[in-house]
Write an enzyme that holds these catalytic residues in place. Structure first.
Site, PDB file in Angstrom:
ATOM      1  CG  HIS A   1      -1.897   1.044   1.351  1.00 45.77           C
ATOM      2  ND1 HIS A   1      -2.121   1.752   2.513  1.00 45.77           N
ATOM      3  CD2 HIS A   1      -2.779   1.522   0.441  1.00 45.77           C
ATOM      4  CE1 HIS A   1      -3.104   2.606   2.316  1.00 45.77           C
ATOM      5  NE2 HIS A   1      -3.527   2.497   1.066  1.00 45.77           N
TER       6      HIS A   1
ATOM      7  CD  GLU B   1      -3.085   2.084  -3.224  1.00 46.06           C
ATOM      8  OE1 GLU B   1      -4.056   2.830  -3.335  1.00 46.06           O
ATOM      9  OE2 GLU B   1      -2.124   2.332  -2.441  1.00 46.06           O
TER      10      GLU B   1
ATOM     11  CG  ASP C   1      -3.161   6.950  -3.133  1.00 43.65           C
ATOM     12  OD1 ASP C   1      -4.173   6.255  -3.256  1.00 43.65           O
ATOM     13  OD2 ASP C   1      -2.366   6.847  -2.167  1.00 43.65           O
TER      14      ASP C   1
ATOM     15  CG  HIS D   1      -3.722   9.453   0.322  1.00 47.95           C
ATOM     16  ND1 HIS D   1      -4.553  10.185   1.139  1.00 47.95           N
ATOM     17  CD2 HIS D   1      -4.295   8.237   0.197  1.00 47.95           C
ATOM     18  CE1 HIS D   1      -5.582   9.434   1.505  1.00 47.95           C
ATOM     19  NE2 HIS D   1      -5.452   8.255   0.946  1.00 47.95           N
TER      20      HIS D   1
ATOM     21  CD  GLU E   1      -7.152   5.142  -4.298  1.00 46.50           C
ATOM     22  OE1 GLU E   1      -6.402   4.607  -3.462  1.00 46.50           O
ATOM     23  OE2 GLU E   1      -8.093   5.903  -3.995  1.00 46.50           O
TER      24      GLU E   1
HETATM   25  O1  G3P Z   1      -6.477   1.548  -3.136  1.00 49.99           O
HETATM   26  C1  G3P Z   1      -6.794   1.110  -1.864  1.00 49.99           C
HETATM   27  C2  G3P Z   1      -6.599   2.145  -0.804  1.00 49.99           C
HETATM   28  O2  G3P Z   1      -5.405   2.836  -1.045  1.00 49.99           O
HETATM   29  C3  G3P Z   1      -7.736   3.100  -0.743  1.00 49.99           C
HETATM   30  O3  G3P Z   1      -7.664   3.999   0.303  1.00 49.99           O
HETATM   31  O4  G3P Z   1      -7.191   6.211   1.246  1.00 49.99           O
HETATM   32  O5  G3P Z   1      -5.438   4.479   1.295  1.00 49.99           O
HETATM   33  O6  G3P Z   1      -6.058   5.567  -0.842  1.00 49.99           O
HETATM   34  P1  G3P Z   1      -6.534   5.121   0.501  1.00 49.99           P
HETATM   35 MG    MG Z   2      -4.819   4.450  -2.267  1.00 48.71          MG
END
Ligand code: G3P
Ligand code: MG
Length: 245
Positions: free
Chosen positions: A12, A39, A41, A54, A114
């Site tokens: 993440h 993953e 953002d 993010h 994402e």
């Molecule tokens: O993509 C999964 C997760 O990253 C979604 O929540 O807020 O961590 O971007 P967040």
């Molecule tokens: Mg995310």
């Protein structure tokens, strides 16, 4: 997708909380624990360039302040995205999507991008990220997996780059979640893990969808989800949850 090409364990924001999120340093740290998929953002700078970030604002994770889209890529390049985490990461820059493509492709790593639009920029962010994904991963054996909480962004991605696979992120599962996945022609549900149990995963599989979830940091919970057939587990705990070979 007939043959699901992605690994079951996904780091993440690069390496979760162990290194500054959404920086190349975080990817390198996640990779050092054996993670092969990441993953992260992505949103747009003020001049429409795809960058990793993010929050809609710069304050929490950089030396800047205010909205990300108030600055050009050149201005964002002057910010420090590592010092907030710890002194060892001071000077770490905000990466572009292009830099992440270079790093991950050179190392054979896979990505879950994402799409995280600054509010009000959903459609153009979805389109820009999908077009960049298409060109930056041109010729790759495995395409990036796009995901978003924004159905508008996913719709834009579907329109401009229909061949790049999409997953719908849902924090709560509404009654019509399967219809939403079908409408956007998604390959997967990407759910808050708290919404999942064996029955929900089976229902998605029966309907032809894979299932990913975020953000699982407990070893026992991770094992339970995987035993129910979960296809992709997104975690911060890259040092505790062992990535599958
Ligand atoms: O993509 C999964 C997760 O990253 C979604 O929540 O807020 O961590 O971007 P967040
Ligand atoms: Mg995310």
């Amino acid at each position: 997708m007939a043959n699901w090409p992605y690994p079951s364990h996904i780091a993440h924001r690069g390496a979760g909380k162990l290194a500054p999120e959404n920086t190349l340093a975080a990817f390198r740290h996640g990779a050092s624990f054996g993670y092969r998929m990441f993953e992260f953002d992505v949103k747009l700078s003020g001049d429409g360039r795809t960058v990793l970030m993010h929050d809609a604002t710069l304050d929490r994770t950089t030396s800047g302040t205010g909205r990300v889209d108030a600055l050009t890529l050149g201005e964002l390049a002057g910010l420090d995205a590592g010092a907030w985490h710890s002194p060892g990461y001071a000077g770490e820059p905000i990466p572009t999507l292009a830099a992440i493509a270079r790093y991950t492709r050179a190392n054979g790593f896979l990505v879950n991008i994402e799409i995280k639009p600054v509010p009000g920029h959903e459609y153009r962010t979805g389109a820009a990220v999908a077009l960049d994904a298409l060109s930056l991963w041109q010729g790759a054996d495995v395409p990036p997996l796009l995901s978003s909480f924004s159905e508008e962004a996913l719709e834009a991605a579907r329109k401009v780059a229909p061949t790049v696979p999409r997953a719908l992120l849902l924090d709560k599962l509404p009654a019509d979640w399967l219809d939403r996945l079908r409408r956007l022609d998604c390959v997967a549900l990407d759910s808050n893990h708290r919404e999942l149990d064996a029955a929900v995963i089976a229902r998605a599989h029966q309907a032809g969808f894979k299932v990913l979830c975020y953000t699982v940091n407990d070893v026992t919970r991770a094992a339970d989800l995987l035993s129910w057939g979960l296809d992709g587990l997104i975690t911060d705990a890259v040092d505790q949850i062992a990535a599958q070979p």
